[in-house]
Write an enzyme that holds these catalytic residues in place. Structure first.
Site, PDB file in Angstrom:
ATOM      1  N   GLU A  42       0.826  -1.207   0.000  1.00  0.00           N
ATOM      2  CA  GLU A  42       0.000   0.000   0.000  1.00  0.00           C
ATOM      3  C   GLU A  42       0.861   1.258   0.000  1.00  0.00           C
ATOM      4  O   GLU A  42       0.507   2.268  -0.629  1.00  0.00           O
ATOM      5  CB  GLU A  42      -0.931  -0.006   1.218  1.00  0.00           C
TER       6      GLU A  42
ATOM      7  N   SER B 155      19.254  -7.746  -8.750  1.00  0.00           N
ATOM      8  CA  SER B 155      18.150  -7.942  -9.689  1.00  0.00           C
ATOM      9  C   SER B 155      18.405  -8.990 -10.763  1.00  0.00           C
ATOM     10  O   SER B 155      17.484  -9.713 -11.130  1.00  0.00           O
ATOM     11  CB  SER B 155      17.788  -6.605 -10.343  1.00  0.00           C
TER      12      SER B 155
ATOM     13  N   HIS C  16       3.383 -10.348  -9.607  1.00  0.00           N
ATOM     14  CA  HIS C  16       4.834 -10.564  -9.565  1.00  0.00           C
ATOM     15  C   HIS C  16       5.519  -9.450  -8.776  1.00  0.00           C
ATOM     16  O   HIS C  16       6.416  -9.696  -7.975  1.00  0.00           O
ATOM     17  CB  HIS C  16       5.404 -10.630 -10.975  1.00  0.00           C
ATOM     18  N   SER C  17       5.114  -8.224  -9.005  1.00  0.00           N
ATOM     19  CA  SER C  17       5.626  -7.061  -8.285  1.00  0.00           C
ATOM     20  C   SER C  17       4.608  -5.940  -8.444  1.00  0.00           C
ATOM     21  O   SER C  17       3.544  -6.118  -9.049  1.00  0.00           O
ATOM     22  CB  SER C  17       6.987  -6.628  -8.845  1.00  0.00           C
TER      23      SER C  17
END
Length: 487
Positions: free
Chosen positions: A164, A250, A379-380
């Site tokens: 959020e 990443s 996923h993200s």
């Protein structure tokens, strides 16, 4: 030993000579300097000084011998023993090939692309949390079970609030572990703090288990001065030297060859610890997955490769990734012992990792674990998974196969948890996390100068030039940069 006695010293010497010339790294050589006797390959008997002249002096260079002694492998020893001990009458029906004897056949037969049945999935708890009768699992103490569940709830709440916060524009990126809470936390519970973790990006539960605080999570996501990465990494790219947790990067699967190397260093130093490297099913399509497994198998490194097969590599279903029976079957191709486990069953994950750790350390070998789970969340924050999968599929896994609910039912059924404890835990975690976010948000960012430190003792001219240009750009366009960044 008996096999060596049946072979003359000259035969042994000639055989060693051939093997050393062709497959030097395929076997181990040990020198016993105190006795003055030379020991043959692979636990063989001593070779006297009189017979030493039969051996190639170049192959027995002292420095080389000491090197091979340090890097000796047990697998090569077993293969070599088998190679020497063949008294079979069927030698004309097989070939002595490096790595082991291969039999001949006159029938042309291809290996099947897959077996008739899929590899079974190990589980301990039913979907409703009931213990399966006569199941084989590692007992967990009340203290650890309660901590496991508490961490799973904490991770669940942390994901919701940080997600959020990203939607409100307070942090730039986030990635949840929804549906996979049991994997990182239960696996962490089965490990020692001396075991080294090389994560992908859904393993914050490992850090939670090891004592990483909610404030430390918040500081990293907000990239402030308290962040150990000095604000250089994206949110959720955690790292902690204190907790033996390598910083997340990443690029996909790069941590797997690194894990094999780190595990081999533990082996060299005789450490009673292993490495655990996590990867998603999508990462198994990367070349580094194959390189990492092969390195670990050949070098017999004590590493656990833990694959979270959650069904979707971002937007790609596993059926579009590979035709094999998931990931577990890939271990055999590299000579790695493997198991498939129910990743939504915390007790099963805990038991499998406990056994895998014991084998990895005591037997000095890699282990592959495939955990079948499901990514309930997107996923993200850059993804909308409803664009490529059915909503009812997500709802089913979120409700019927929820790992947090399943484990809660178990700890509650055996009297280790109550409704009152549940309410207190959730209220406490939520309050602590909101306070941590407020503190992290108010803490100033690292100064720009820290972008150019920690690599060189004396920055090269190109970095100095980049820093100069950056400062000039910030000065010219102050509204485009956060006001709390110190120039």
């Amino acid at each position: 030993m008996a096999n060596w006695l049946r072979i003359s010293s000259r035969t042994v010497a000639n055989h060693i000579k051939k093997r050393m010339n062709k497959e030097f790294m395929g076997g181990a050589v040990h020198v016993n300097q105190s006795s003055g006797l030379w020991w043959g390959l692979n636990r063989g008997g001593p070779v006297s000084d009189r017979n030493r002249r039969h051996m190639d002096p170049l192959a027995w260079n002292r420095a080389t011998l000491l090197c091979v002694q340090r890097f000796k492998t047990t697998l090569a020893e077993k293969q070599h023993d088998s190679f020497l001990s063949s008294d079979s009458d069927d030698d004309n029906q097989s070939v002595d090939f490096p790595g082991g004897k291969v039999s001949y056949t006159s029938e042309m037969s291809f290996i099947s692309e897959s077996s008739q049945t899929r590899v079974p999935c190990y589980r301990v708890l039913e979907d409703d949390g009931d213990l399966i009768s006569d199941c084989d699992f590692q007992q967990v103490s009340k203290e650890d079970a309660v901590k496991m569940y508490s961490n799973m709830v904490t991770l669940q709440i942390m994901d919701n609030i940080f997600y959020e916060a990203q939607r409100q524009g307070r942090i730039s990126f986030y990635l949840t572990s929804a549906g996979e809470e049991a994997i990182s936390i239960a696996s962490a519970a089965a490990l020692s703090e001396q075991d080294i973790i090389l994560p992908q990006y859904r393993e914050p539960g490992v850090l939670l288990w090891r004592g990483f605080t909610l404030q430390e999570f918040a500081d990293q996501c907000f990239g402030n001065k308290a962040d150990y990465g000095k604000g250089r990494q994206m949110p959720i790219h955690y790292g902690s030297k204190k907790h033996n947790f390598f910083t997340i990067s990443s690029p996909i699967a790069t941590q797997l060859p690194q894990a094999a190397g780190i595990a081999y260093s533990l082996k060299m130093d005789n450490k009673k610890a292993c490495v655990v490297s996590y990867i998603g099913d999508g990462g198994t399509s990367e070349g580094d997955f194959h390189a990492g497994l092969n390195f670990a198998a050949v070098m017999e490194a004590p590493v656990i490769f833990f694959c979270r097969n959650n069904g979707w590599a971002i937007s790609t279903n596993v059926s579009e990734q590979f035709r094999s029976d998931g990931i577990v079957v890939k271990g055999r191709a590299y000579g790695i012992r493997s198991i498939r486990v129910d990743g939504n069953d915390a007790l099963a994950v805990y038991s499998a990792v406990s056994a895998a750790r014991e084998m990895a350390i005591n037997e000095q070998r890699p282990i592959l674990i495939e955990a079948l789970t499901y990514r309930v969340g997107h996923h993200s924050t850059s993804d909308d998974s409803t664009k490529y999968r059915q909503l009812d599929e997500i709802v089913y896994w979120k409700k019927a196969r929820n790992p947090v609910n399943r484990f809660r039912n178990w700890v509650q059924n055996i009297g280790w948890w109550s409704e009152q404890q549940e309410a207190q835990l959730r209220n406490s975690v939520r309050k602590q996390l909101l306070e941590a976010i407020q503190v992290a948000e108010k803490t100033e960012k690292p100064p720009l100068s820290e972008l150019f430190t920690d690599v060189y003792d004396h920055p090269p001219s190109n970095l100095e030039e980049q820093e100069k240009h950056l400062r000039e750009t910030v000065t010219r366009h102050p509204k485009d940069y956060p006001s709390d960044i110190s120039v």
